[in-house]
Design an enzyme around this catalytic site. Structure first.
Site, PDB file in Angstrom:
ATOM      1  N   GLY A  83     131.609 103.417  35.451  1.00 54.52           N
ATOM      2  CA  GLY A  83     132.022 102.125  34.910  1.00 54.52           C
ATOM      3  C   GLY A  83     130.984 101.618  33.922  1.00 54.52           C
ATOM      4  O   GLY A  83     129.811 101.986  33.979  1.00 54.52           O
ATOM      5  N   CYS A  84     131.432 100.758  33.003  1.00 52.09           N
ATOM      6  CA  CYS A  84     130.536 100.277  31.949  1.00 52.09           C
ATOM      7  C   CYS A  84     129.431  99.380  32.508  1.00 52.09           C
ATOM      8  O   CYS A  84     128.246  99.611  32.265  1.00 52.09           O
ATOM      9  CB  CYS A  84     131.336  99.545  30.874  1.00 52.09           C
ATOM     10  SG  CYS A  84     132.436  98.252  31.508  1.00 52.09           S
ATOM     11  N   TYR A  85     129.818  98.361  33.287  1.00 48.05           N
ATOM     12  CA  TYR A  85     128.793  97.488  33.861  1.00 48.05           C
ATOM     13  C   TYR A  85     127.857  98.267  34.784  1.00 48.05           C
ATOM     14  O   TYR A  85     126.638  98.089  34.708  1.00 48.05           O
ATOM     15  CB  TYR A  85     129.443  96.342  34.645  1.00 48.05           C
ATOM     16  CG  TYR A  85     130.142  95.297  33.814  1.00 48.05           C
ATOM     17  CD1 TYR A  85     129.439  94.514  32.904  1.00 48.05           C
ATOM     18  CD2 TYR A  85     131.498  95.045  33.970  1.00 48.05           C
ATOM     19  CE1 TYR A  85     130.073  93.526  32.156  1.00 48.05           C
ATOM     20  CE2 TYR A  85     132.146  94.050  33.235  1.00 48.05           C
ATOM     21  CZ  TYR A  85     131.431  93.287  32.332  1.00 48.05           C
ATOM     22  OH  TYR A  85     132.063  92.311  31.614  1.00 48.05           O
TER      23      TYR A  85
END
Lengths: 336, 336, 336, 336
Positions: free
Chosen positions: C150-152
């Site tokens: 995931g990006c975060y």
């Protein structure tokens, strides 16, 4: 006097701007709001900026109920749908400012060709007051329906008319290159107006086919008596608000100063139209009903540059200005 | 082969873009960088994006030292200052891509009139390769100095030339309405390019007086042999990068399809120039050396729309493309 | 070697970013693309930036056809839908980088609680390679499926792990305040991601309930062996790309220099993770696979700041990096 | 009554916002403006938005002349310089709203440590009215000098005080993570606030060292009587206006509803502070003096989110609100 204002079609950006302007209006206030999809919600349910500032509940449209609570209705519906609704409001005795294009043009044929719908109330085409008090204040004062001008046309008609009327420019060679903020495209979710599609990007759209082209042509003719040939190109610009129109003209022999004087004479008593020496940016008029315009020489052409806020002078500010004229209030009330 | 590249004037946005492109170039790399104000710092001291990716130290300009570490120099200095520096680099035997306007035009008189400086090396005016490989690849291949094109001219010359050359449009009636991202205005702190001055705003500037107007006129003439009368208006648009030019033309009798075909024939073998059916947005070419252009009818006018990235094809990408041609590399190396 | 890459779900922003990166990859290229809604169109029909650069046609999903034209598939589908598709691709012998959350977590229970769906292939939960080559390169090298992070989580795990592992900060008191560009919200038209809703505005969302919170917690535990208590708040920021995570920590007695050293040792051989002295801005890594992080004292707290590009290192760049590892290419191919 | 207002230091963004608000104020108007660098110009020479709307000429500062034309002066000078000017204005009998930090703190020592200047009028430190009418209306009513609050402190003090005062959160564990629009950085040309440096980017700055941290601590103590330990991190966000503060707290045992009730009781009669259920975005209060705040649970922490406009409630709107209180006008005059 306190003018009670209703909004039909309260979910979009023009309605949000009306709410913002009415919030500070000294002698008008919002008393009713309707929406097909959001009836039953408070206004802050669709416009969170209204939280704590406005407790009007959104209802389904009912002309009789609006008659009971309003003196004037701002009709923020799309063309076609709008005319039918306006008729119902007029039938119960309300006055209306219509944001759609349904009553702006002079010709049913032109309307039906460009908008591709059968007009539901063609008798009113060509006889409805066009909501630009700079030229039609007398009509507006007594009107039951006012056709609120298109955003791009406002930014083109205001600079064009005095120059055309005075014969200072060739009416057969007019180019309007306009740049608009994204709010002009409305609040319905569409791919083209997603943040990541429009941010950091500028693009032309509807090249050669935008419906505001006939509106510019029609109104310049109606006001100046002259027929113009206008090429109009709108551009989607990465900003919320604002329209800048860069207008290419062929002078007939006068000087730039003659052009500036023609503007100043026309707009001398207008509280919102300002002839300026600097090159106007949309930011200079952002959030206001003001208009800035200037004129420059470029080789053997003239270039007029005009900046407005598309949501204020280009839509909801003009509507409040029209309402002020209709009800005998100060033209600038709520608009400074 | 590995081409060793130096940058003179490394603090600005075109230099940052060169660094970005060289970072991924398979057969060229940055070996030297100079700046008057920042000598002694590592590059990431002025471009934090280089942290951990580049360990070149910034030096004061010294042509002999550059000769020792570079095969080619990208000269990113302002006009006037640039010509003198380029001469010193040529004198020590280096090849140069010059980002300034100093060697772009054909006429010393025109240069001195528009740039208001005495040219320090007038012999080179009119005989320097103009860095647009789409037209001047042979000149560029063997050049010691390449005059890297202006950003606006790139967006105008590429669409104009094939139409003018083919006689499809009237050369005496050309309007170029251009919209540029803010990076085109450089990295020196100025009120006009502060975030809060340009964000959420669009404005025309240098109306009738921008120095890229004579460059467009000169190059179209040099390539097509025809003299054009062009009105050029640049606009500052709230985005980092990109130029969109909307070009108003008078067709001489051909069809839009004729115009599109003239483009396709001209750019058939060009890896970067794409004739497209959609209306190009600057975002479609952002961060790349690609160009998109299309042609539309609007009444009796033609409207050409051309999108480039002002920092890439409009500056540093073109410079790398020129370097690739100069050193016999693949034209697209580092540019995809 | 040339790796043939297919994309399943080609209409979104992560797919657009894959196309951009593959365009410049020296030893991989796009050979197939699928979409339910846009099958039959060329890719430039959904991504106009591909015009003239890519002639792959979009098809309906068919694992056998993909097997014929691809070595690896990038699966860009939403969670739930993705796992089923990945299974079909594995069944025909393809290797897959999965962009969804379906194979990221260690626990079926945690997955089903936070994602509120029955997992279609629970056997693979907890045994699938997590696509962060900085920690799992060996697993990735031989994996049939790689769960792309995931990006975060990428912006939080990279700075957190070395500090937690070294015992330099209290694992029970971790706050991650993250700010993301709008592209993270996807390309489906929604009111919340319209330009005029998000521009000129910043807001927190999913406070206390974002699905990346358990991913951060799970991966930090998996890598460091320590259980952390993390509060995670994402914010929608008016920019296309980028994530900045500001991480509030309680040091256990060491110095800021100890923390920076722990990072430098961990990422010494990583080509993308850079420990910097300046305060990183998302712009410093925009459009790249690079990561910048720094550590500061603030009273008795430590503040770690980490910047990535959410579409590159936070999604498609990481996917290419994983593919490079899976196929024995240079880890940085196509990513500089 | 009509209040005559002067502005000292008229070139910046807070002055521009004052002019915008005074333009619509029903009982106050701008009568004088000074600037060292721009004396002799009309106001529209520095703020083009004033063209046609305002004909005040900019003068050099002269307290006697201001006394003749003004009832109150808005002093928009930097700290240090401001205190000396305020003293001269007080000496001639004018009332002043001071935008600098010179009179905000309770302690000369704290001021001199954080601002690193000798205070020219230390007697006034700790005894000057802090311009937050929500807490200090009585002091403001009779004040000769009002210390207009800092922008970040406004967004932190308003949500913090009722929770701290009621004992609902632990005063020793408070984190304020704030995101501000770029206008907060002022209008002097600086590299860091150029469009292309801040657009499409977010970054933390002044980590652990911003001067608004002691202001938050001091004012929370002054109002609630409790000492807090606060970590404050500001971020520069790519937007003109707005501050969002995300505040991490440790509850002492009460419920989120208890916290919301504490807020509602405190701000029940405040016309500008709104306790809302949605997550506030800065856009919801943009261009207004309104404040929106909400409270959420996140694991065992509470997260308060507060949105203001940094130029309005965070600066010039608060100043007008203070002026309204000082002169017995309606608190909301000019601010709706």
């Amino acid at each position: 006097m306190n003018v009670r204002v209703g909004i039909v079609g309260v979910t979009g950006y023009t309605a949000a701007e009306l709410i913002r302007l009415l919030d500070r209006h000294p002698s008008a206030n919002l008393t009713a709001a309707t929406s097909r999809g959001d009836a039953g919600k408070p206004i802050h349910g669709v416009h969170p900026s209204s939280a704590g500032r406005n407790d009007v509940m959104i209802e389904r449209f009912d002309p009789e109920r609006m008659k009971a609570s309003c003196d004037v209705v701002m009709c923020c519906l799309p063309h076609g749908a709008s005319a039918e609704t306006v008729r119902q409001l007029i039938d119960v005795g309300l006055r209306v400012v219509d944001f759609s294009a349904d009553f702006r043009l002079s010709s049913v044929e032109v309307y039906q060709k460009w908008y591709d719908v059968q007009h539901p109330w063609p008798e009113r085409i060509g006889v409805t007051a066009y909501g630009m008090p700079e030229f039609f204040a007398d009509d507006i004062r007594s009107a039951d329906v006012v056709a609120n001008p298109g955003c791009y046309p406002t930014s083109a008609i205001l600079p064009l008319v005095p120059l055309i009327k005075a014969g200072l420019v060739d009416p057969s060679d007019v180019i309007v290159d306009s740049k608009s903020g994204v709010s002009g495209a409305g609040r319905s979710p569409k791919l083209a107006t997603l943040y990541c599609e429009t941010n950091e990007s500028i693009a032309a759209y509807a090249v050669g086919s935008h419906r505001h082209q006939p509106e510019i042509k029609d109104l310049v003719h109606r006001i100046s008596g002259k027929d113009i040939d206008v090429t109009f190109t709108p551009h989607l610009t990465p900003m919320d608000r604002g329209i800048l129109s860069t207008i290419y003209l062929r002078p007939t022999g006068g000087s730039i100063d003659d052009g500036m004087q023609a503007w100043k004479q026309q707009y001398d008593s207008s509280p919102f139209v300002h002839v300026v020496d600097h090159l106007p940016a949309t930011k200079h008029v952002s959030g206001t009903n003001h208009v800035q315009m200037t004129l420059r020489q470029a080789g053997d052409r003239w270039i007029a540059v005009c900046a407005i806020d598309n949501l204020t002078k280009g839509a909801s500010g003009a509507a409040i200005q029209n309402m002020n004229v209709m009800f005998g209030l100060n033209e600038t009330d709520g608009l400074l």
